[in-house]
Design a protein around this motif. Structure first.
Motif, PDB file in Angstrom:
ATOM      1  N   TRP A  28       0.797  -1.235   0.000  1.00  0.00           N
ATOM      2  CA  TRP A  28       0.000   0.000   0.000  1.00  0.00           C
ATOM      3  C   TRP A  28       0.828   1.284   0.000  1.00  0.00           C
ATOM      4  O   TRP A  28       0.344   2.298  -0.548  1.00  0.00           O
ATOM      5  N   PRO A  29       2.069   1.355   0.553  1.00  0.00           N
ATOM      6  CA  PRO A  29       2.809   2.611   0.419  1.00  0.00           C
ATOM      7  C   PRO A  29       3.103   3.000  -1.026  1.00  0.00           C
ATOM      8  O   PRO A  29       3.155   4.187  -1.352  1.00  0.00           O
ATOM      9  N   THR A  30       3.276   2.017  -1.911  1.00  0.00           N
ATOM     10  CA  THR A  30       3.471   2.331  -3.322  1.00  0.00           C
ATOM     11  C   THR A  30       2.198   2.909  -3.926  1.00  0.00           C
ATOM     12  O   THR A  30       2.255   3.781  -4.798  1.00  0.00           O
ATOM     13  N   ARG A  31       1.048   2.444  -3.459  1.00  0.00           N
ATOM     14  CA  ARG A  31      -0.222   2.970  -3.959  1.00  0.00           C
ATOM     15  C   ARG A  31      -0.530   4.342  -3.377  1.00  0.00           C
ATOM     16  O   ARG A  31      -1.157   5.168  -4.042  1.00  0.00           O
ATOM     17  N   GLU A  32      -0.094   4.600  -2.155  1.00  0.00           N
ATOM     18  CA  GLU A  32      -0.337   5.881  -1.489  1.00  0.00           C
ATOM     19  C   GLU A  32       0.983   6.393  -0.916  1.00  0.00           C
ATOM     20  O   GLU A  32       1.257   6.240   0.281  1.00  0.00           O
ATOM     21  N   PRO A  33       1.847   6.966  -1.744  1.00  0.00           N
ATOM     22  CA  PRO A  33       3.181   7.361  -1.266  1.00  0.00           C
ATOM     23  C   PRO A  33       3.161   8.438  -0.184  1.00  0.00           C
ATOM     24  O   PRO A  33       4.011   8.421   0.710  1.00  0.00           O
ATOM     25  N   VAL A  34       2.203   9.353  -0.237  1.00  0.00           N
ATOM     26  CA  VAL A  34       2.141  10.389   0.802  1.00  0.00           C
ATOM     27  C   VAL A  34       1.821   9.750   2.150  1.00  0.00           C
ATOM     28  O   VAL A  34       2.431  10.082   3.181  1.00  0.00           O
ATOM     29  N   LEU A  35       0.882   8.830   2.147  1.00  0.00           N
ATOM     30  CA  LEU A  35       0.552   8.114   3.380  1.00  0.00           C
ATOM     31  C   LEU A  35       1.716   7.239   3.824  1.00  0.00           C
ATOM     32  O   LEU A  35       1.970   7.081   5.024  1.00  0.00           O
ATOM     33  N   GLY A  36       2.446   6.673   2.864  1.00  0.00           N
ATOM     34  CA  GLY A  36       3.621   5.882   3.220  1.00  0.00           C
ATOM     35  C   GLY A  36       4.695   6.730   3.877  1.00  0.00           C
ATOM     36  O   GLY A  36       5.326   6.299   4.850  1.00  0.00           O
ATOM     37  N   LEU A  37       4.906   7.938   3.377  1.00  0.00           N
ATOM     38  CA  LEU A  37       5.863   8.847   4.017  1.00  0.00           C
ATOM     39  C   LEU A  37       5.431   9.176   5.440  1.00  0.00           C
ATOM     40  O   LEU A  37       6.258   9.244   6.360  1.00  0.00           O
ATOM     41  N   TRP A  38       4.147   9.398   5.625  1.00  0.00           N
ATOM     42  CA  TRP A  38       3.614   9.674   6.966  1.00  0.00           C
ATOM     43  C   TRP A  38       3.874   8.492   7.896  1.00  0.00           C
ATOM     44  O   TRP A  38       4.276   8.679   9.060  1.00  0.00           O
ATOM     45  N   THR A 222      12.164   6.721   1.839  1.00  0.00           N
ATOM     46  CA  THR A 222      11.920   8.147   1.668  1.00  0.00           C
ATOM     47  C   THR A 222      12.377   8.616   0.303  1.00  0.00           C
ATOM     48  O   THR A 222      11.656   9.354  -0.392  1.00  0.00           O
ATOM     49  N   HIS A 223      13.576   8.194  -0.130  1.00  0.00           N
ATOM     50  CA  HIS A 223      14.057   8.564  -1.464  1.00  0.00           C
ATOM     51  C   HIS A 223      13.127   8.037  -2.558  1.00  0.00           C
ATOM     52  O   HIS A 223      12.976   8.682  -3.611  1.00  0.00           O
ATOM     53  N   ARG A 224      12.497   6.902  -2.330  1.00  0.00           N
ATOM     54  CA  ARG A 224      11.588   6.333  -3.332  1.00  0.00           C
ATOM     55  C   ARG A 224      10.218   7.001  -3.293  1.00  0.00           C
ATOM     56  O   ARG A 224       9.672   7.402  -4.330  1.00  0.00           O
ATOM     57  N   LEU A 225       9.674   7.178  -2.098  1.00  0.00           N
ATOM     58  CA  LEU A 225       8.289   7.648  -1.981  1.00  0.00           C
ATOM     59  C   LEU A 225       8.136   9.118  -2.324  1.00  0.00           C
ATOM     60  O   LEU A 225       7.075   9.529  -2.806  1.00  0.00           O
ATOM     61  N   VAL A 226       9.153   9.945  -2.075  1.00  0.00           N
ATOM     62  CA  VAL A 226       9.023  11.354  -2.447  1.00  0.00           C
ATOM     63  C   VAL A 226       8.910  11.493  -3.967  1.00  0.00           C
ATOM     64  O   VAL A 226       8.186  12.366  -4.474  1.00  0.00           O
ATOM     65  N   GLU A 227       9.621  10.632  -4.713  1.00  0.00           N
ATOM     66  CA  GLU A 227       9.513  10.680  -6.168  1.00  0.00           C
ATOM     67  C   GLU A 227       8.153  10.185  -6.631  1.00  0.00           C
ATOM     68  O   GLU A 227       7.552  10.764  -7.553  1.00  0.00           O
ATOM     69  N   LEU A 228       7.643   9.134  -6.010  1.00  0.00           N
ATOM     70  CA  LEU A 228       6.326   8.627  -6.381  1.00  0.00           C
ATOM     71  C   LEU A 228       5.237   9.648  -6.063  1.00  0.00           C
ATOM     72  O   LEU A 228       4.284   9.814  -6.842  1.00  0.00           O
ATOM     73  N   ALA A 229       5.364  10.326  -4.922  1.00  0.00           N
ATOM     74  CA  ALA A 229       4.368  11.343  -4.558  1.00  0.00           C
ATOM     75  C   ALA A 229       4.378  12.493  -5.560  1.00  0.00           C
ATOM     76  O   ALA A 229       3.317  12.994  -5.966  1.00  0.00           O
ATOM     77  N   ALA A 230       5.557  12.936  -5.968  1.00  0.00           N
ATOM     78  CA  ALA A 230       5.645  14.008  -6.965  1.00  0.00           C
ATOM     79  C   ALA A 230       5.126  13.534  -8.322  1.00  0.00           C
ATOM     80  O   ALA A 230       4.475  14.303  -9.044  1.00  0.00           O
ATOM     81  N   ASP A 231       5.404  12.281  -8.683  1.00  0.00           N
ATOM     82  CA  ASP A 231       4.865  11.742  -9.937  1.00  0.00           C
ATOM     83  C   ASP A 231       3.342  11.737  -9.923  1.00  0.00           C
ATOM     84  O   ASP A 231       2.701  12.043 -10.950  1.00  0.00           O
ATOM     85  N   ASP A 232       2.734  11.372  -8.792  1.00  0.00           N
ATOM     86  CA  ASP A 232       1.277  11.327  -8.706  1.00  0.00           C
ATOM     87  C   ASP A 232       0.661  12.700  -8.931  1.00  0.00           C
ATOM     88  O   ASP A 232      -0.329  12.844  -9.650  1.00  0.00           O
TER      89      ASP A 232
END
Length: 312
Positions: A28-38, A222-232
């Motif tokens: 689920w963090p890949t599906r919701e990167p902002v929530l994963g960062l949280w 963090t390095h992965r999810l910030v990019e996914l969040a910006a991509d979304d």
């Protein structure tokens, strides 16, 4: 105080060893990167608060001695405090260990910030050299977007005040107007969300404590999810296909489309943009946010009775 230290130690071990493995294996963090960062921030805050509360509790004999000292070196209060300290030598050793950990954490953060500011200064000096200021009679050379002459397509964000977005002429020649908008939107998300501070924090903890799984996973994710969040955000505004094509065009010369690429994250980002995963439902997002948000409150709650006894 040992009765209160044991739950804190157990919670710290679970947070530092078991929880990161569960979270990294969860999709689920890949599906919701902002929530994963949280979630990763909450886990890290929980571990750090466990150490802070344990430090306060294990230093209770020292606090008792310091409070009783004004009554006189030979007073019953001081004698009782010294007896308390010698009765729990392991607590003193634990307090010294946690103090050393706190000092090393501060050193790691300071070192990472020093390197970050030095790197930013070097990057700004490079930009000043490549794009010098115009005379006062002419319009300003820079704005929110700075264009540099370079044959390779590239774009990046320099976290300054205000943030400086940089595009190369190679990117302008190779990207369409919609793709340029997607790239700029992606970089603006990093600036507005202050992702660079989160990256510095995770890097400092991972380099300062490389053998702790929580901090290592926190840095990688963090390095992965910030990019996914910006991509979304960019894909919602400009389209998934447009954002994917912009990412491909900017990184094609780096081998992003080859099987032997040294940047697997770029390959994953392109695949994710071309085949967007299903988002979490609102009730599930609310439940995950609640559970992860409650975790940092547990260490203060566990230590509250002992802290009240110390300060009484």
């Amino acid at each position: 105080m040992s009765l209160y230290l044991l739950p804190l130690a157990a919670l710290a071990l679970v947070t530092a060893l078991w929880a990161p493995r569960v979270l990294t294996r969860s999709p689920w963090p890949t599906r919701e990167p902002v929530l994963g960062l949280w979630a990763w921030q909450c886990l890290t805050a929980t571990a750090l608060l466990c150490c802070l509360c344990a430090l306060l509790l294990s230093a209770a004999p020292v606090i008792e001695t310091a409070r009783a000292w004004p009554t006189g070196p030979g007073s019953p209060a001081v004698t009782a405090a010294w007896d308390l300290a010698f009765a729990h030598p392991w607590a003193t050793a634990f307090a010294l260990l946690l103090t050393a950990g706190a000092v090393w954490t501060a050193v790691s953060l300071s070192r990472e910030l020093f390197h970050a500011f030095r790197h930013r200064s070097a990057r700004l000096a490079y930009l000043r050299e490549r794009a010098p200021d115009l005379p006062g009679t002419l319009p300003a050379a820079r704005g929110p977007v700075l264009v540099l002459e370079d044959e390779y397509p590239d774009a990046w964000l320099t976290p300054s005040f205000p943030p400086q977005l940089v595009l190369t002429t190679g990117a302008l020649r190779k990207l369409t107007a919609e793709q340029i908008e997607a790239v700029l939107t992606h970089e603006l998300v990093h600036a507005r969300a202050h992702h660079h501070w989160l990256l510095h924090l995770s890097t400092a903890l991972a380099t300062g404590f490389p053998r702790i799984p929580l901090f290592a996973h926190f840095c990688d994710q963090t390095h992965r999810l910030v990019e996914l969040a910006a991509d979304d955000t960019a894909s919602r505004r400009c389209g998934h296909r447009t954002t994917a094509l912009a990412l491909i065009e900017l990184n094609q010369h780096r081998g992003v489309l080859t099987c032997a690429t040294t940047r697997p994250l770029l390959h994953q980002r392109v695949d994710r943009l071309l085949q967007p995963p299903a988002r979490l439902s609102f009730p599930r997002k609310a439940v995950v946010s609640l559970y992860t948000g409650v975790a940092p409150l547990l260490p203060p709650l566990l230590a509250l009775p002992a802290v009240a006894h110390i300060l009484r």
